[in-house]
Design an enzyme around this catalytic site. Structure first.
Site, mmCIF file in Angstrom:
data_model
loop_
_atom_site.group_PDB
_atom_site.id
_atom_site.type_symbol
_atom_site.label_atom_id
_atom_site.label_comp_id
_atom_site.label_asym_id
_atom_site.label_seq_id
_atom_site.Cartn_x
_atom_site.Cartn_y
_atom_site.Cartn_z
ATOM 1 N N ALA A 63 -50.460 -3.648 54.073
ATOM 2 C CA ALA A 63 -51.367 -2.502 53.935
ATOM 3 C C ALA A 63 -52.611 -2.732 54.790
ATOM 4 O O ALA A 63 -52.953 -3.877 55.104
ATOM 5 C CB ALA A 63 -51.757 -2.353 52.469
ATOM 6 N N GLY A 104 -47.643 -5.768 52.052
ATOM 7 C CA GLY A 104 -46.943 -4.485 52.144
ATOM 8 C C GLY A 104 -45.888 -4.477 53.241
ATOM 9 O O GLY A 104 -44.929 -3.697 53.179
ATOM 10 N N GLU A 107 -42.984 -5.758 51.567
ATOM 11 C CA GLU A 107 -42.546 -4.734 50.602
ATOM 12 C C GLU A 107 -41.794 -3.613 51.317
ATOM 13 O O GLU A 107 -40.820 -3.070 50.790
ATOM 14 C CB GLU A 107 -43.756 -4.175 49.846
ATOM 15 C CG GLU A 107 -44.358 -5.201 48.881
ATOM 16 C CD GLU A 107 -45.647 -4.726 48.247
ATOM 17 O OE1 GLU A 107 -46.592 -4.409 48.989
ATOM 18 O OE2 GLU A 107 -45.712 -4.668 47.014
ATOM 19 N N GLU A 127 -51.056 -11.056 49.081
ATOM 20 C CA GLU A 127 -52.109 -10.252 48.461
ATOM 21 C C GLU A 127 -53.079 -11.080 47.617
ATOM 22 O O GLU A 127 -54.262 -10.768 47.535
ATOM 23 C CB GLU A 127 -51.494 -9.154 47.577
ATOM 24 C CG GLU A 127 -50.823 -8.009 48.338
ATOM 25 C CD GLU A 127 -49.373 -8.283 48.690
ATOM 26 O OE1 GLU A 127 -48.937 -9.448 48.596
ATOM 27 O OE2 GLU A 127 -48.661 -7.336 49.075
HETATM 28 C C1 3H9 Z 1 -51.219 -5.349 50.856
HETATM 29 O O1 3H9 Z 1 -50.330 -5.318 51.658
HETATM 30 C C2 3H9 Z 1 -51.231 -4.540 49.578
HETATM 31 C C3 3H9 Z 1 -49.906 -3.931 49.232
HETATM 32 O O2 3H9 Z 1 -49.136 -4.856 48.501
HETATM 33 C C4 3H9 Z 1 -50.063 -2.730 48.350
HETATM 34 C C5 3H9 Z 1 -50.845 -1.583 48.910
HETATM 35 C C6 3H9 Z 1 -50.841 -0.381 47.987
HETATM 36 N N1 3H9 Z 1 -55.111 -4.786 57.673
HETATM 37 O O3 3H9 Z 1 -56.256 -12.561 61.691
HETATM 38 P P1 3H9 Z 1 -56.255 -12.100 63.079
HETATM 39 C C7 3H9 Z 1 -56.672 -7.427 61.778
HETATM 40 S S1 3H9 Z 1 -52.614 -6.279 51.124
HETATM 41 C C8 3H9 Z 1 -56.076 -4.490 58.553
HETATM 42 O O4 3H9 Z 1 -57.486 -12.274 63.882
HETATM 43 P P2 3H9 Z 1 -54.163 -13.983 63.568
HETATM 44 C C9 3H9 Z 1 -57.738 -8.530 61.723
HETATM 45 O O5 3H9 Z 1 -58.853 -8.098 60.977
HETATM 46 C C10 3H9 Z 1 -52.396 -6.946 52.756
HETATM 47 N N2 3H9 Z 1 -56.398 -5.312 59.589
HETATM 48 O O6 3H9 Z 1 -55.024 -12.699 63.889
HETATM 49 C C11 3H9 Z 1 -58.039 -8.705 63.195
HETATM 50 O O7 3H9 Z 1 -58.919 -7.673 63.581
HETATM 51 P P3 3H9 Z 1 -60.091 -7.940 64.669
HETATM 52 C C12 3H9 Z 1 -51.518 -8.134 52.748
HETATM 53 C C13 3H9 Z 1 -55.707 -6.449 59.703
HETATM 54 O O8 3H9 Z 1 -53.082 -13.996 64.580
HETATM 55 C C14 3H9 Z 1 -56.688 -8.456 63.869
HETATM 56 O O9 3H9 Z 1 -55.904 -7.743 62.924
HETATM 57 N N3 3H9 Z 1 -51.510 -8.742 54.071
HETATM 58 C C15 3H9 Z 1 -54.703 -6.805 58.806
HETATM 59 O O10 3H9 Z 1 -55.025 -15.181 63.402
HETATM 60 C C16 3H9 Z 1 -55.960 -9.738 64.211
HETATM 61 O O11 3H9 Z 1 -55.875 -10.544 63.054
HETATM 62 C C17 3H9 Z 1 -52.268 -9.815 54.354
HETATM 63 O O12 3H9 Z 1 -52.943 -10.360 53.519
HETATM 64 C C18 3H9 Z 1 -54.398 -5.907 57.758
HETATM 65 N N4 3H9 Z 1 -53.423 -6.160 56.866
HETATM 66 O O13 3H9 Z 1 -53.528 -13.708 62.119
HETATM 67 C C19 3H9 Z 1 -52.199 -10.302 55.775
HETATM 68 N N5 3H9 Z 1 -54.209 -8.016 59.172
HETATM 69 O O14 3H9 Z 1 -59.370 -8.345 65.918
HETATM 70 C C20 3H9 Z 1 -53.593 -10.416 56.341
HETATM 71 C C21 3H9 Z 1 -54.891 -8.380 60.270
HETATM 72 O O15 3H9 Z 1 -60.797 -6.629 64.744
HETATM 73 N N6 3H9 Z 1 -53.609 -10.826 57.739
HETATM 74 N N7 3H9 Z 1 -55.790 -7.449 60.613
HETATM 75 O O16 3H9 Z 1 -60.938 -9.045 64.111
HETATM 76 C C22 3H9 Z 1 -53.438 -12.106 58.109
HETATM 77 O O17 3H9 Z 1 -53.155 -12.983 57.329
HETATM 78 C C23 3H9 Z 1 -53.640 -12.418 59.572
HETATM 79 O O18 3H9 Z 1 -54.458 -11.430 60.117
HETATM 80 C C24 3H9 Z 1 -52.327 -12.465 60.397
HETATM 81 C C25 3H9 Z 1 -52.671 -12.608 61.913
HETATM 82 C C26 3H9 Z 1 -51.526 -13.690 59.941
HETATM 83 C C27 3H9 Z 1 -51.526 -11.211 60.219
#
Ligand code: 3H9
Length: 703
Positions: A63, A104, A107, A127
């Site tokens: 998400a 998500g 999911e 999450e």
């Molecule tokens: C969820 O899914 C809830 C659902 O179950 C239910 C909903 C109803 N959203 O980290 P990086 C951005 S909760 C928005 O620098 P990396 C990040 O801010 C979600 N933005 O790269 C950054 O922006 P900027 C569950 C996101 O290679 C850019 O992408 N998911 C999201 O070191 C690059 O990211 C998580 O918890 C997002 N979901 O790592 C995963 N993800 O360049 C969260 C990333 O402007 N994300 N951005 O600074 C991560 O763990 C890491 O970002 C990831 C990449 C491993 C994906």
């Protein structure tokens, strides 16, 4: 179709590619485009199966986190309903997962009937790291696929697991031979399903997810794990959702999950953890330094000093596959250092985290030396010698003679003046401070101390190398103690003073741990060594304070040889790992209070909270005003990752905003008056705090 989705019809297959860089976050616009594409494929008689994939390779990081706490979070089509709709499509849906499927994103894959991934893929329900639980079916569909126990472990750890493990658990049906073949193999899989008239979704593997488990499984799990969760909300909500998965039909379970998710999303803890997520990303950005600046090449590293710190620092680079020269002055010290590193790796082998071959490979990357000449070809040299300015300056004078031009010269100091160290060489632009936290091979935080002459490319190179070795780098300017230890000073000062005024170390620590800090001040000092804090203070007396009366307690303990855990006595008494209160410390505090004319009284817990925390916050705000910290959120990261401040409170600056800046200022003003001369001396509000409150702002930023 729109830009967010690539839709292609080929030989009875609809290929739907999500194209929302960088991570295919499932924002409202992507959800709308996705459901539109899936409906189109469902309605098209020519389509017999649907393949969902990430156009740039990466499947989805879940998400859109920026939407949480706003109306966009559940604006239509919301994610839970989108995924329910996908499960109703009467044609096989195949998720072709590249690189990542998190939260998500996973999911979404679970809403598809079939899943194939490329070999390096990582999947997880992460999450929990955001103070949330999976809210789009993860807590209901995953247990029906892999069972309740495995689901619980995956969700509560927030762990990202690799494709092989995911396949073994039953999350993936297949792993493609390579990244390049992912889509072709997904096509072949789809055709096989069509050929054998496979159902749109296979029957659930675990229609009753808790069938194999004892009746009291969840109750026992809760009893066993709850103490570890402290006051964290999300793990408790996860358990409730799993309970629903075990007891209710899918549809009712999904409804329960959604209610629990919304509760978590609205919580202060989730808001704080989302703040931390974005703070970590923000910390990498350094104003005035372009993202495309040319970096210095770092291939060979040298570490000076094979003590606990130097050894730990060297291990970081070796773990990242980089060769390291480790320099000591004497052979025995070098041998001891190398043996200790081998021993540390040996523990990892025993725990099954590393093979003996890997241990040897890492040791092969280490090169012990007694000769400075061996550092001549190092691209980065980090000194980790005794914390004394003259000693460090002498090391730098040696480096100046030996090191090649352009080598980055770093000092691992926790408090000394990096500019004074840089002034001892003729190339101060190459000098930078790298404050590793102990144990250096474990702790994630790295304070990167930028001197007044440090070149921008040296700062940028250091940030890059920190990421490469898995650290979280935070930039600090030069001052006594940098961000972390400078804030520790007033925080610990209040703790000591409160004990003089009548609190006990255990009472002070109890108030802090009740807030979920890993440790109270006195347990921390006992662990780090009262001798260490004494020597640090002693070598910096001029830089610290005018009135040092509050230090007397620590100084007397130092004089008594009560150095903390290592001598079995400090602020507490130790028997092995057990800690007990010590009446002698209380008696000592009483005596000192008499000598210093501090009147003693019984102290309320609230006063302990306010005095310790408000002084911590005040110093942080002052650091921001002075430009030592670039952002309030950087300060939060330092205290969460270096000093055990709970991430679910968002760090001291975020916590101050949640308390209300007006309240913090009023508290400081109160103690300024209530504590006599002591209060007048120490409880002085940071001018920035006063300006923020006067301007009616509750966000800590420089104005
Ligand atoms: C969820 O899914 C809830 C659902 O179950 C239910 C909903 C109803 N959203 O980290 P990086 C951005 S909760 C928005 O620098 P990396 C990040 O801010 C979600 N933005 O790269 C950054 O922006 P900027 C569950 C996101 O290679 C850019 O992408 N998911 C999201 O070191 C690059 O990211 C998580 O918890 C997002 N979901 O790592 C995963 N993800 O360049 C969260 C990333 O402007 N994300 N951005 O600074 C991560 O763990 C890491 O970002 C990831 C990449 C491993 C994906």
């Amino acid at each position: 179709m729109c830009d967010l989705i690539h839709y292609c019809l080929e030989d009875g297959l609809a290929l739907i590619g999500m194209a929302h860089p960088p991570v295919n976050a499932l924002s409202q616009s992507l959800r709308a485009a996705l459901i539109g594409a899936c409906e189109r494929a469902a309605a098209d008689d020519k389509v017999q199966a649907i393949i969902l994939y990430g156009e740039q390779g990466l499947f989805s990081a879940g998400a859109d986190i920026t939407e949480f706490g706003t109306d966009a979070s559940f604006s239509r089509p919301d994610l839970p309903n989108t995924l329910v709709r996908l499960t109703e499509i009467h044609k096989p849906l195949i998720a072709a997962i590249g690189k990542l499927a998190l939260g998500g994103g996973l999911e979404l894959a679970l809403a598809c009937g079939y899943r194939i991934a490329e070999p390096g893929t990582r999947v997880g329900l992460s999450e929990i790291n955001l103070g949330l639980l999976p809210g789009a079916g993860g807590t209901q569909r995953l247990p029906r696929l892999i069972g309740a126990e495995s689901t619980l472990n995956l969700i509560l750890s927030g762990e990202q697991i690799d494709a092989v493990r995911a396949r073994r658990l039953g999350i993936l049906d297949r792993i493609a031979a390579s990244t390049e073949q992912l889509l072709d193999e997904a096509r072949a899989y789809a055709n096989e399903l069509i050929d054998c008239c496979a159902p749109a979704r296979p029957a659930d593997a675990w229609p009753k997810p808790a069938e194999d488990l004892p009746d009291d499984f969840l109750a026992r799990y809760r009893a066993e794990h709850e103490p570890l969760w402290k006051s964290r909300l999300a793990p408790r909500l996860v358990l409730s959702a799993l309970e629903a998965a075990c007891l209710l039909p899918l549809e009712e379970g999904l409804a329960r999950e959604l209610t629990l998710f919304k509760h978590a999303e609205a919580s202060r803890q989730s808001k704080a953890l989302r703040h931390v997520f974005f703070a970590e990303r923000e910390a990498r950005k350094i104003p005035g330094i372009e993202a495309d600046i040319t970096l210095r090449k770092i291939e060979k590293v040298a570490v000076i000093g094979a003590g606990t710190m130097g050894g730990g620092i060297a291990m970081n680079f070796v773990n990242a596959g980089m060769p390291v020269a480790l320099l000591e002055l004497e052979g025995q010290a070098l041998d001891r250092g190398l043996m200790q590193i081998r021993k540390n790796y040996g523990i990892s082998v025993k725990r099954g985290k590393m093979t003996t071959d890997e241990l040897e490979q890492r040791m092969d990357l280490l090169f012990g030396t007694l000769d400075y000449e061996d550092l001549a070809d190092a691209d980065l040299v980090i000194e980790a010698v005794f914390e004394n300015l003259e000693v460090k300056q002498q090391v730098f004078r040696n480096l100046e003679k030996i090191c090649k031009p352009g080598a980055v010269l770093a000092t691992n100091t926790s408090s000394l003046d990096v500019d004074a160290i840089a002034a001892s060489v003729s190339r101060p632009q190459d000098v930078i401070g790298l404050h590793f936290f102990s144990p250096a091979n474990v702790m994630r935080l790295l304070e990167v101390v930028r001197g007044k002459d440090t070149a921008p490319d040296v700062v940028a190179t250091t940030m890059m190398i920190a990421k490469r070795i898995g650290k979280l780098p935070v930039i600090s300017g030069v001052c006594f103690g940098f961000i972390g230890n400078r804030m520790l000073e007033p925080y610990a000062r209040e703790a000591h003073r409160l004990v003089l005024e009548g609190a006990t170390p255990a009472q002070v620590d109890g108030v802090l741990t009740a807030l979920d800090l890993n440790m109270g001040v006195f347990s921390m000092l006992d662990l780090a060594g009262i001798d260490v804090s004494f020597l640090m203070r002693d070598s910096n007396r001029a830089a610290i304070a005018h009135d040092e009366s509050y230090c007397r307690l620590g100084e007397e303990l130092y004089a008594l040889g009560r150095y903390g855990q290592k001598t079995g006595r400090g602020f507490y008494l130790y028997e092995g790992r057990d800690r007990k209160e010590d009446y002698e410390v209380v008696a000592l505090a009483e005596r000192l209070a008499g000598e210093l004319r501090v009147s003693r009284r019984s102290i309320e817990d609230q006063e302990i909270h306010d005095r310790c925390l408000f002084m911590l916050i005040n110093e942080g705000i002052q650091l921001l005003d002075e430009g030592i910290a670039l952002r309030a959120s950087d300060i939060d990261l330092v205290w969460i990752n270096g000093y055990g401040f709970p991430a679910h409170l968002g760090g001291p600056m975020h916590y101050a905003e949640q308390l209300g800046l007006e309240k913090v200022l009023a508290g400081i003003q109160h103690y300024h008056h209530a504590l006599g001369d002591y209060g007048e001396m120490w409880f002085q509000p940071a001018p920035l705090l006063e300006r923020l409150v006067a301007a009616g702002k509750n966000r800590i930023e420089k104005i």
